[in-house]
Design a protein around this motif. Structure first.
Motif, PDB file in Angstrom:
ATOM      1  N   PHE A 561     -45.492  30.791  17.171  1.00  0.00           N
ATOM      2  CA  PHE A 561     -45.345  29.373  16.400  1.00  0.00           C
ATOM      3  C   PHE A 561     -44.339  29.711  15.267  1.00  0.00           C
ATOM      4  O   PHE A 561     -43.474  28.666  15.070  1.00  0.00           O
ATOM      5  CB  PHE A 561     -46.808  28.962  15.514  1.00  0.00           C
ATOM      6  CG  PHE A 561     -46.711  27.678  14.953  1.00  0.00           C
ATOM      7  CD1 PHE A 561     -46.537  26.578  15.479  1.00  0.00           C
ATOM      8  CD2 PHE A 561     -47.195  27.828  13.299  1.00  0.00           C
ATOM      9  CE1 PHE A 561     -46.587  25.424  14.644  1.00  0.00           C
ATOM     10  CE2 PHE A 561     -46.985  26.504  12.762  1.00  0.00           C
ATOM     11  CZ  PHE A 561     -46.596  25.475  13.292  1.00  0.00           C
ATOM     12  N   GLN A 562     -44.490  30.887  14.751  1.00  0.00           N
ATOM     13  CA  GLN A 562     -43.127  30.944  13.619  1.00  0.00           C
ATOM     14  C   GLN A 562     -41.922  30.556  14.276  1.00  0.00           C
ATOM     15  O   GLN A 562     -41.209  30.104  13.697  1.00  0.00           O
ATOM     16  CB  GLN A 562     -43.515  32.472  12.860  1.00  0.00           C
ATOM     17  CG  GLN A 562     -42.407  32.758  12.110  1.00  0.00           C
ATOM     18  CD  GLN A 562     -42.478  34.452  11.725  1.00  0.00           C
ATOM     19  OE1 GLN A 562     -43.410  34.889  12.137  1.00  0.00           O
ATOM     20  NE2 GLN A 562     -41.545  34.704  11.164  1.00  0.00           N
ATOM     21  N   GLY A 563     -41.709  31.546  15.331  1.00  0.00           N
ATOM     22  CA  GLY A 563     -40.511  31.374  16.084  1.00  0.00           C
ATOM     23  C   GLY A 563     -40.028  30.123  16.366  1.00  0.00           C
ATOM     24  O   GLY A 563     -38.771  29.740  16.369  1.00  0.00           O
ATOM     25  N   ALA A 564     -40.999  29.139  16.762  1.00  0.00           N
ATOM     26  CA  ALA A 564     -40.818  27.848  17.061  1.00  0.00           C
ATOM     27  C   ALA A 564     -40.370  27.040  15.910  1.00  0.00           C
ATOM     28  O   ALA A 564     -39.323  26.269  15.955  1.00  0.00           O
ATOM     29  CB  ALA A 564     -42.031  27.161  17.765  1.00  0.00           C
ATOM     30  N   VAL A 565     -41.148  27.289  14.718  1.00  0.00           N
ATOM     31  CA  VAL A 565     -40.613  26.565  13.489  1.00  0.00           C
ATOM     32  C   VAL A 565     -38.976  26.985  13.135  1.00  0.00           C
ATOM     33  O   VAL A 565     -38.292  26.235  12.596  1.00  0.00           O
ATOM     34  CB  VAL A 565     -41.778  26.735  12.459  1.00  0.00           C
ATOM     35  CG1 VAL A 565     -41.181  26.230  11.034  1.00  0.00           C
ATOM     36  CG2 VAL A 565     -43.070  26.370  12.700  1.00  0.00           C
ATOM     37  N   GLU A 566     -39.058  28.249  13.150  1.00  0.00           N
ATOM     38  CA  GLU A 566     -37.779  29.037  12.660  1.00  0.00           C
ATOM     39  C   GLU A 566     -36.753  28.352  13.571  1.00  0.00           C
ATOM     40  O   GLU A 566     -35.453  28.788  13.325  1.00  0.00           O
ATOM     41  CB  GLU A 566     -37.922  30.439  12.361  1.00  0.00           C
ATOM     42  CG  GLU A 566     -38.747  30.614  11.516  1.00  0.00           C
ATOM     43  CD  GLU A 566     -39.000  32.154  11.340  1.00  0.00           C
ATOM     44  OE1 GLU A 566     -38.427  32.968  12.227  1.00  0.00           O
ATOM     45  OE2 GLU A 566     -39.806  32.619  10.226  1.00  0.00           O
ATOM     46  N   MET A 567     -36.926  27.805  14.744  1.00  0.00           N
ATOM     47  CA  MET A 567     -35.650  27.406  15.654  1.00  0.00           C
ATOM     48  C   MET A 567     -34.695  26.334  14.898  1.00  0.00           C
ATOM     49  O   MET A 567     -33.641  26.192  15.286  1.00  0.00           O
ATOM     50  CB  MET A 567     -36.121  26.753  16.806  1.00  0.00           C
ATOM     51  CG  MET A 567     -36.863  27.485  17.947  1.00  0.00           C
ATOM     52  SD  MET A 567     -35.523  28.931  18.420  1.00  0.00           S
ATOM     53  CE  MET A 567     -34.419  27.940  19.300  1.00  0.00           C
ATOM     54  N   CYS A 568     -35.316  25.771  13.941  1.00  0.00           N
ATOM     55  CA  CYS A 568     -34.436  24.844  13.168  1.00  0.00           C
ATOM     56  C   CYS A 568     -33.480  25.514  12.196  1.00  0.00           C
ATOM     57  O   CYS A 568     -33.960  26.091  11.297  1.00  0.00           O
ATOM     58  CB  CYS A 568     -35.472  23.784  12.200  1.00  0.00           C
ATOM     59  SG  CYS A 568     -34.524  22.602  11.375  1.00  0.00           S
ATOM     60  N   ASN A 569     -32.240  25.277  12.536  1.00  0.00           N
ATOM     61  CA  ASN A 569     -31.153  25.835  11.505  1.00  0.00           C
ATOM     62  C   ASN A 569     -30.471  24.588  10.643  1.00  0.00           C
ATOM     63  O   ASN A 569     -29.501  25.131   9.969  1.00  0.00           O
ATOM     64  CB  ASN A 569     -30.098  26.449  12.611  1.00  0.00           C
ATOM     65  CG  ASN A 569     -29.359  25.548  13.149  1.00  0.00           C
ATOM     66  OD1 ASN A 569     -29.621  24.416  13.303  1.00  0.00           O
ATOM     67  ND2 ASN A 569     -28.100  25.768  13.519  1.00  0.00           N
TER      68      ASN A 569
END
Length: 980
Positions: A561-569
């Motif tokens: 879930f963290q990685g999905a959220v951090e996809m936003c650049n």
């Protein structure tokens, strides 16, 4: 206000626009598209330019720094700082004047480039500094960065196309910056302005030789202040060009006068294929001799990533031949199309002269694919301009990082430069991605690094120092498009020398003696690798999260879930105002809170503990997500693949577990469980709609708007008397009777069943083994965060449909949000082969019919319907590429003219439009394009919409009764029967 600072009090007393000092809002403005994060003191979104200047004055009196901000898409940290951020993009975005004859216009700094060009196009003009972020980049931000765009080979940079600027100094003095003679005696300006102009011209005269010696001789030099605009040889000197590229550090821009150009009438593309990257870079210097307007690079990595992105896969498959290591997209735009076609011929001849041929044993592999069709040119342009974000779509901890992003070197050195650069990357244990402007020796280069790791931060520093040293060796510029910001300002002395850097400091001191305007950029910057300024600081941590959905495709805590959220650049593609669907709530409100990027930033700050304890389930988080309509447009249109609809389910599940459900959530979520009972008492269940008192009570206690009539329950719900219909020898299909069509609009299911039977199919409507209630996809439960309940419903469905899917039987549905749940959320709840098989066989009604028609298997006796059908596409149809089949199947109807409405979300979005607190936003979304288009349609025009919520929104907003495609096809069958 009791705990407000003096600054906040003053601003609230003097500003009618938004004054945002809460931690959630400040967090949303703490980042741009760089890897930096600095929490501002507060944010002001002024309604007028007077309010913007008032905010500047108040901040100055309080001794606070001020940072102007447009779209917030800067890649070097230009728009982040610790003081007051002033957001120009929401209100200060007007075209103030237009002189068509002289091809000039005056704009406010917050106007978005695409919006400006939409207004200019009707006059045959455009502003050609076509940056890849044109859908959200503001003119003020572009001037601040001295943006270039892909066609600067012909049109030049922002500086070349800026005629004048009006701006306020930090002390609120308003000045006009434009062309001035060396003798200022005839210049009409306040005395303080004349003194400033004189000092700048004197500096230019004093430093002319040093500027000539130290400034790189490449067009794409956008680093430092443009002192070359002040030297005598450029007289009359345009002082606006000193402000261009100054990154908000010198003055507060109030309006910009621009040079305009005739629109491009004709163009063609030649997509040159190369077997090696070096060959492509070496060829660029030769290709520009044909005088194209652009030569853009796409490398192997970008091609591979693009193939995995739904919106780009078709154009790559249609354009790319074989397995190239690099493409150069060469664009010609002569006035007459025959001249462009001749240029394409010359391009192929030149490639042959350079030794390239398709599979020729004596030649290097390569050649040219001609692209003349405008639609494919647009698709290629969309892919190319999304290059940065395509690169950022890597689902891994390491991402391509911008810091040697846009160095520019003379074209003859480009091949050697890129080869040596790749060697530097390899020496530091990484690789790089490259794309963009090969025509001018300016590539967008990003090494893949994980800036959460100290070793990768050290590698970044070393790569920067080595790369910049090499750029200086080639007499290039270390900043060729994206400016300086926090990334490159530190390296000015090595690039320009100590004397020029002292001149930069003198300019800053003269304009802004108290250092109030966006300090730390260009002059006196921090170290570029100061991790206390990073988005991922050394103390950045995300605790292990217990998640309800499967996020295993992403790295990080919480099963990804963290990685999905951090996809936003923070690229800001979700801020576009036209085209596609994303982001409908932002289009209605223009608030950073209500855009996908703002939500993703808030989630990242919440899960990393930067918004306080339990922020994920907080009221502020619910306010952040309130206007997200779960349209899934970001899933399809966000170039980095941010799936906010799925993230919202996760947050709602967390909220439900910790805080329970509201009455409204229960009424919406459990609808499939009580709809059968309500249908048996339909008159009583519908009483609320006819009683003003009950409407008011529902609004007060359940949060359901009194302004809406709820869908009416009916006694004659769809209850099939058999499980199989049609010819015993027909091809098998399963018809999924969803809750909404079954309970509220059975006519659609009746029509679909009839169409399938008359087409010769054997139609199954299987009942679940428990017979407790009809099958359901769990959609309503998911919308309330009741993931376990949704899983139970989907388990029943999988058990029932699995035997059919196992033998390849298509599962056909009418309601997009329900059927497409089987292709999306089902696979986030179950990863077994049965679930995957059902997802693979799930098709919308139109998708199935079009597939059958294209295979020559559809035998449907359709009759003529004279007239027109106007179609609105459901958001989920668009997200899954399932809207085109609606148009195709309707075109099977003889004599029916078909037109799609260019619309975003209808605004109803399931239960969203019924909320008392979301009703107004719902209608604002609908009024953007959908409802006006329906109102303009002739009375005889068929209005077609597959989504239940879409049909209700159109009915409520226009009093027109839309039809599902199945009913239109049934009408066509009726027409055929009447004829015979």
């Amino acid at each position: 206000m009791k705990n407000a600072s003096p600054l906040e009090r003053q601003l609230r007393s003097n500003i009618t626009g938004d004054v945002l000092f809460d931690r959630f809002s400040r967090g949303r403005y703490a980042t741009d598209a760089s890897f930096y994060q600095i929490l501002p003191l507060g944010v002001v979104v002024p309604r007028t330019m007077d309010e913007a200047l008032r905010a500047l004055s108040i901040a100055r009196d309080e001794g606070r720094i001020v940072t102007p901000r447009g779209g917030g898409t800067s890649q070097c940290g230009q728009t982040v700082n610790e003081g007051l951020v002033v957001d120009f993009s929401k209100h200060l975005n007007r075209l103030l004047s237009l002189d068509v004859e002289n091809r000039t216009c005056v704009v406010e700094p917050g106007i978005v480039l695409d919006d400006l060009n939409r207004q200019l196009r009707k006059h045959g003009l455009w502003f050609p500094v076509d940056v890849s972020t044109a859908s959200r980049a503001t003119i003020g931000g572009m001037a601040g960065n001295n943006s270039c765009g892909g066609r600067s080979l012909r049109y030049g940079t922002m500086r070349d196309n800026t005629l004048s600027m009006d701006a306020a100094l930090a002390d609120s003095t308003l000045l006009h910056f434009g062309e001035v003679p060396r003798d200022l005696a005839r210049v009409n300006s306040p005395q303080s302005g004349l003194e400033l102009f004189r000092d700048m011209l004197d500096l230019g005269e004093r430093e002319a030789a040093e500027v000539a010696e130290r400034f790189p001789k490449v067009q794409r030099r956008v680093g430092g202040y443009n002192l070359d605009a002040l030297v005598p040889r450029n007289a009359p000197n345009n002082l606006a060009h000193l402000l261009v590229g100054s990154e908000g550090t010198l003055a507060f821009t109030t309006q910009v006068e621009l040079k305009l150009w005739p629109v491009i009438r004709n163009k063609v593309l030649g997509v040159c294929h190369f077997g090696s990257f070096y060959e492509a870079m070496d060829a660029a210097q030769h290709l520009v001799k044909l005088r194209p307007i652009a030569v853009e690079l796409v490398d192997r990595t970008m091609i591979a990533l693009g193939r995995d992105i739904a919106m780009f896969k078709p154009v790559i498959e249609a354009t790319v031949r074989g397995d190239p290591d690099a493409l150069l997209i060469v664009e010609f735009a002569e006035e007459d199309q025959p001249d462009n076609l001749q240029k394409l011929k010359q391009l192929s001849e030149l490639m042959a002269d350079l030794g390239f041929g398709w599979n020729h044993p004596q030649r290097k592999w390569g050649g040219v694919v001609d692209v003349v069709e405008p639609a494919r040119q647009t698709a290629i342009a969309d892919f190319r301009t999304s290059g940065l974000n395509v690169m950022m779509s890597m689902k891994q901890e390491g991402k391509p990082v911008s810091f040697v992003e846009d160095c520019a070197v003379p074209l003859p050195h480009l091949a050697d430069y890129t080869e040596r650069l790749n060697a530097i990357f390899a020496r530091h244990g990484t690789r790089g991605t490259m794309y963009a402007h090969a025509s001018e020796g300016c590539l967008h280069v990003r090494p893949v690094l994980n800036l959460k790791l100290e070793k990768d931060v050290k590698a970044m520093r070393a790569i920067a120092e080595e790369a910049f040293e090499m750029v200086r060796e080639y007499k290039g510029s270390h900043s060729g498009e994206h400016g300086d910001g926090l990334v490159r300002s530190e390296f000015h002395e090595a690039m320009f020398g100590a004397r020029i850097v002292a001149d930069f400091r003198e300019v800053k001191q003269r304009f802004d003696p108290d250092n109030l305007l966006n300090p730390g950029k260009i002059v006196d910057p921090p170290r570029m690798d100061d991790r206390s300024l990073f988005r991922y600081r050394p103390d950045y941590r995300v605790s292990e999260l217990k998640t309800a959905l499967d996020w295993s495709a992403y790295p990080g805590a919480g099963g990804g879930f963290q990685g999905a959220v951090e996809m936003c650049n923070n690229n800001g593609a979700c801020r576009k105002l036209e085209g596609g669907v994303m982001c409908p709530s932002y289009r209605a409100t223009r608030n950073e809170k209500d855009v996908t990027r703002g939500r993703a930033n808030t989630l990242r700050l919440a899960i990393s503990g930067q918004l306080g304890p339990d922020a994920l389930a907080s009221d502020e988080m619910m306010e952040t997500l309130k206007l997200c309509v779960s349209c899934k447009a970001c899933r399809h249109e966000c170039p980095t693949g941010v799936d906010m609809a799925k993230m919202k389910i996760e947050v709602l599940a967390t909220r439900a577990e910790k805080r329970g459900l509201s009455l409204r959530d229960r009424l919406v979520g459990y609808l499939p469980r009580y709809v059968e009972l309500a249908s048996r008492f339909a008159p009583l269940a519908n009483w609320r709609n006819s009683s003003p008192l009950l409407r008011a009570l529902f609004e007060k206690f359940a949060g359901i708007s009194a302004k809406r009539a709820l869908p009416a329950f009916r006694r004659d719900v769809f209850r099939p008397d058999a499980e199989t219909y049609g010819a015993s020898d027909g091809r098998e299909v399963v018809l999924f009777a969803d809750t909404f069509n079954r309970a509220y609009e059975r006519e659609n299911l009746d029509a679909a069943l009839r169409v399938l039977i008359e087409a010769g199919y054997r139609v199954h409507i299987p009942r679940p083994a428990d017979r407790a209630r009809p099958l359901c996809c769990g959609r309503t439960f998911l919308s309330a965060g009741l993931v376990d309940q949704a899983r139970r419903e989907l388990n029943r469905l999988v058990t029932t449909y699995a035997p059919f899917a196992a033998r390849g039987v298509p599962i056909i549905g009418l309601e997009p949000s329900c059927l497409l749940t089987l292709r999306d959320e089902l696979l986030s709840l179950r990863s077994d082969n049965e679930a995957k098989s059902i997802g693979a066989h799930a098709l919308l009604f139109e998708e199935f019919l079009v597939r059958e028609a294209e295979a020559g298997r559809l035998k449907l006796p359709l009759g003529a319907i004279s007239g027109k059908a106007l179609i609105h596409g459901h958001c989920h149809q668009k997200s899954f590429g399932a809207f085109k089949p609606v148009e195709k199947v309707l075109r099977l109807v003889p004599e029916l003219s078909v037109e799609a409405i260019e619309s975003s979300c209808c605004g109803m979005a399931g239960a969203f439009g019924y909320g008392a607190d979301t009703y107004e936003a719902s209608m604002e979304m609908a009024e953007l394009s959908l409802l006006p288009a329906v109102r303009c349609a002739e009375a005889a025009t068929l209005i077609v919409a597959d989504g239940t919520s879409c049909r209700h929104q159109i009915k409520d907003g226009t009093n027109r009764a839309p039809l599902h495609v199945a009913r239109v096809l049934a009408m066509s069958l009726d027409s055929a029967q009447v004829k015979h």
